[in-house]
Design a protein around this motif. Structure first.
Motif: not given
Length: 353
Positions: A46-48, A66-69, A106-111, A249-256
């Motif tokens: 999934l791209w944003v 991807a659909g859930a995210v 650690t699921g859809v919200e974090y992705r 891509c699973w743990t919160g991006g570059l910030t995390e």
């Protein structure tokens, strides 16, 4: 300078920024639209794209479901982010993850948060005209050692990513069918990687018995079969080390990701970003690797960066003799190919102000 003069100068300096702050507020960037893109062929990628009123667009990515995210981004996050300043990355990161009943998810919200966060850093670099690794603190080295995850060209490419069943053994014919290689000729594969300058590899030969036995036990015969690749590799080459591995891509991006790397450094542990997913996540991880002083090695999959990644994005990082080199250009330094937007299997969803 006399005491009274010093006090007057201090007061003058304290008063001066007020007008500048107002100017900055009037000229601040706002998020006007959040767009997601996914395809049937690459069903888990999934791209944003984060659009702004000043023009620049930030590009991010996540992998799996991807659909859930997509639903999480538009149904929950968009209402919290639209109209906000995209350069306030830390605040927006907290806004996305400070959800009732989801703080430890650690699921859809974090992705979903990971994809948006990567896009915000891409946008930040574009606004400032600098690469993301510069925005994260600058280069810590001129080149970064990589290792090869021994996947095949079709590994995790479809929505079927269960262990073993998605290995697609024998379904493709390319010089980089490294999954089949480690299962059947691990010694020759190790020697081939060394010839390419790649001095470390990742394999997972215990998946077949784990799948067969539901992870409850392993027979002596299965153990003997599973350790064969390691025995072959050891006879032919190498050694291993304990590292902290995180997928941006699973743990919160570059910030995390930079926080995880900093925590690892506190305990004198090396950092090695995970990547066996999509091209944007791979490139984001490379920017992270270069900006962290304790990065030991960067994961890579030659079957991917010499294969299907090139069907999707405008450029790949330079990888030579077992090393990857810094990306150039502002932001992540990469974009989706125009052909992606013309695909018949493309699904696009937008949330606007």
């Amino acid at each position: 300078m006399a005491g009274a003069q010093v006090e007057a100068e201090a007061l003058r300096l304290l008063r001066r920024p007020a007008g500048n702050r107002a100017c900055r507020e009037e000229e601040s960037v706002k998020i006007t639209s959040i767009e997601t893109l996914r395809t049937d062929e690459f069903a888990n990628v999934l791209w944003v794209r984060v659009h702004t009123d000043s023009g620049p667009i930030g590009l991010g990515e996540t992998f799996y479901g991807a659909g859930a995210v997509e639903a999480q981004i538009h149904d929950t996050f968009a209402g919290r982010l639209l109209g906000r300043d995209p350069l306030r990355i830390e605040a927006l990161h907290r806004e996305m993850l400070n959800l009732p009943m989801a703080q430890s998810s650690t699921g859809v919200e974090y992705r979903a948060a990971s994809a948006i966060d990567i896009a915000l850093w891409d946008l930040f670099g574009k606004v400032c005209g600098q690469p993301v690794h510069q925005m994260l603190g600058g280069l810590c080295r001129d080149r970064q050692r990589i290792y090869n995850t021994c996947a095949g060209t079709k590994y995790v490419r479809s929505s079927n990513i269960r262990p073993v069943s998605n290995w697609s053994l024998g379904d493709a014919d390319s010089p980089y069918e490294d999954l089949d290689g480690f299962m059947n000729r691990a010694d020759a594969l190790a020697e081939n990687l060394l010839e390419s300058g790649i001095t470390a590899m990742k394999i997972w030969p215990f998946d077949p018995p784990a799948q067969e036995n539901q992870g409850l036990f392993i027979s002596a015969a299965q153990m003997k079969k599973a350790v064969e690749p390691f025995e072959k590799i050891r006879k032919a080459v190498r050694d291993a080390m304990h590292v902290v591995m995180a997928d941006l891509c699973w743990t919160g991006g570059l910030t995390e990701g930079r926080k995880i790397a900093a925590m690892a450094e506190t305990y004198h542990r090396p950092f090695a970003p995970h990547d066996c997913i999509g091209p944007i996540g791979f490139i984001a991880a490379i920017h992270m690797s270069f900006s962290q002083p304790n990065t030991l090695i960067q994961e890579s999959v030659r079957a991917f960066y010499k294969g299907w990644y090139n069907e999707l994005v405008t450029t790949m990082p330079v990888i030579k003799d077992g090393y990857v080199y810094p990306m150039e250009g502002p932001g992540l330094g990469v974009d989706l190919l125009p052909a992606v937007f013309d695909r018949s299997d493309l699904v696009v969803r937008r949330s606007n102000v």
